[in-house]
Design a protein around this motif. Sequence first.
Motif, mmCIF file in Angstrom:
data_model
loop_
_atom_site.group_PDB
_atom_site.id
_atom_site.type_symbol
_atom_site.label_atom_id
_atom_site.label_comp_id
_atom_site.label_asym_id
_atom_site.label_seq_id
_atom_site.Cartn_x
_atom_site.Cartn_y
_atom_site.Cartn_z
ATOM 1 N N VAL A 53 0.734 -1.347 0.009
ATOM 2 C CA VAL A 53 0.089 0.211 0.089
ATOM 3 C C VAL A 53 1.004 1.151 0.231
ATOM 4 O O VAL A 53 0.497 2.271 -0.731
ATOM 5 C CB VAL A 53 -0.951 -0.071 1.216
ATOM 6 N N LEU A 54 1.936 1.286 0.687
ATOM 7 C CA LEU A 54 2.863 2.421 0.873
ATOM 8 C C LEU A 54 3.523 2.730 -0.545
ATOM 9 O O LEU A 54 3.576 3.840 -0.742
ATOM 10 C CB LEU A 54 3.615 2.091 2.005
ATOM 11 N N VAL A 55 4.120 1.464 -1.092
ATOM 12 C CA VAL A 55 4.632 1.562 -2.345
ATOM 13 C C VAL A 55 3.882 2.144 -3.288
ATOM 14 O O VAL A 55 4.103 3.074 -4.269
ATOM 15 C CB VAL A 55 5.203 0.229 -2.780
ATOM 16 N N SER A 56 2.589 1.815 -3.533
ATOM 17 C CA SER A 56 1.516 2.176 -4.468
ATOM 18 C C SER A 56 1.155 3.505 -4.032
ATOM 19 O O SER A 56 0.988 4.433 -5.014
ATOM 20 C CB SER A 56 0.278 1.301 -4.119
ATOM 21 N N ILE A 57 1.165 4.194 -2.957
ATOM 22 C CA ILE A 57 0.885 5.479 -2.567
ATOM 23 C C ILE A 57 1.908 6.620 -2.792
ATOM 24 O O ILE A 57 1.876 7.308 -3.584
ATOM 25 C CB ILE A 57 0.509 5.739 -1.155
ATOM 26 N N THR A 59 4.298 5.834 -5.484
ATOM 27 C CA THR A 59 4.173 5.756 -6.653
ATOM 28 C C THR A 59 3.326 6.745 -7.423
ATOM 29 O O THR A 59 3.778 7.625 -8.289
ATOM 30 C CB THR A 59 4.072 4.240 -7.291
ATOM 31 N N VAL A 60 2.166 6.758 -6.934
ATOM 32 C CA VAL A 60 1.081 7.910 -7.586
ATOM 33 C C VAL A 60 1.549 9.156 -7.069
ATOM 34 O O VAL A 60 1.369 9.886 -8.129
ATOM 35 C CB VAL A 60 -0.531 7.469 -6.783
ATOM 36 N N ALA A 61 2.071 9.407 -6.043
ATOM 37 C CA ALA A 61 2.405 10.502 -5.548
ATOM 38 C C ALA A 61 3.435 11.262 -6.134
ATOM 39 O O ALA A 61 3.590 12.333 -6.488
ATOM 40 C CB ALA A 61 2.661 10.789 -4.005
ATOM 41 N N LEU A 62 4.454 10.337 -6.501
ATOM 42 C CA LEU A 62 5.682 10.854 -7.168
ATOM 43 C C LEU A 62 5.646 10.928 -8.529
ATOM 44 O O LEU A 62 6.474 11.197 -9.376
ATOM 45 C CB LEU A 62 6.707 9.874 -6.695
ATOM 46 N N ARG A 63 4.365 10.131 -9.177
ATOM 47 C CA ARG A 63 4.567 10.037 -10.545
ATOM 48 C C ARG A 63 4.544 11.473 -11.445
ATOM 49 O O ARG A 63 5.251 11.598 -12.392
ATOM 50 C CB ARG A 63 3.040 9.623 -11.014
ATOM 51 N N PRO A 64 4.022 12.553 -10.978
ATOM 52 C CA PRO A 64 4.026 14.041 -11.575
ATOM 53 C C PRO A 64 5.599 14.376 -11.487
ATOM 54 O O PRO A 64 6.134 14.817 -12.493
ATOM 55 C CB PRO A 64 3.396 15.009 -10.933
#
Length: 287
Positions: A53-57, A59-64
């Motif tokens: 869950v932490l990795v997914s969060i 990844t999404v947060a750092l995508r921009p």
Amino acid sequence: MLNAEKKTCKYNEQLCKYYEQFRVYADRILALSNDSLEKTVNVALALCLVCAVLVSIATVALRPLQGYNKALDMKKNILDVAGLLEEGTDIDQAFAERIESKIVDLKTGDYVDNINVDEYDQRKAAKDPAQNELIPVEKDIASIRQKAKYTKVFLVKNGDQLQSIILPINGYGLWSTMYGFLALEADAQTVQSINLYDQGETPGLGGEVVNPNWRALWKGKKVYSDKGEVALTLVKGGVDSSRPDSVYKVDGLAGATLTSRGVSNLIQYWMGTEGFATYLNKIRKNG
């Protein structure tokens, strides 16, 4: 806390039912001995779930930020091949002030205005059947199999005056597909620089395509012969500067015959009629 749980249960009885079942199960697991296999497995699974869950969060947060850094690195490579990259350069500002991005139809050599140049990803387009075209085997001297129908080019301007043209190029070496840029002067004939920024060739041999000393050998070389044919190529053993055709030749990479051949082939392909020749002819005619 208890009142909050009761309030939640009032509005979502099914959720509370699952929550109570979970609490009963969790209490049972935690009550087990630390040596219990069941407790060990469940704790490990819980940790894996939390980490996922932490990795997914993240990844999404750092995508921009990742997208911005990727675009910034590309601008840096373009400024480098244009000779505009210096220590302390504000990359975004320098790019915005001096570089104009365009989309070109490779078949016609014309600019395309109905595609968003900032959002267009040529590498993705080359893999998309709706945006690419397969290259016949007999013409695929760069060994890339397919190419995008439209390509980005970058025009280096000084005010309204064209100073140089930067063209994306790619082709297979010994171990990898090499991606880079070739910068030509405004005459669409004379090489200003080359930058094969993305490659996986052998370090110290084919990997020397990134060596500044080797890259410097390209400056002033000519792409096309008097007959209009692609004449620029790498030669084994070094260029004899006393020969009249030396202006079309660059020293090959020592001990890297196949990488050198790959560079020659990608130049031959992208500067030919399958690549940018039609577009560059129009640049020369329009002055």
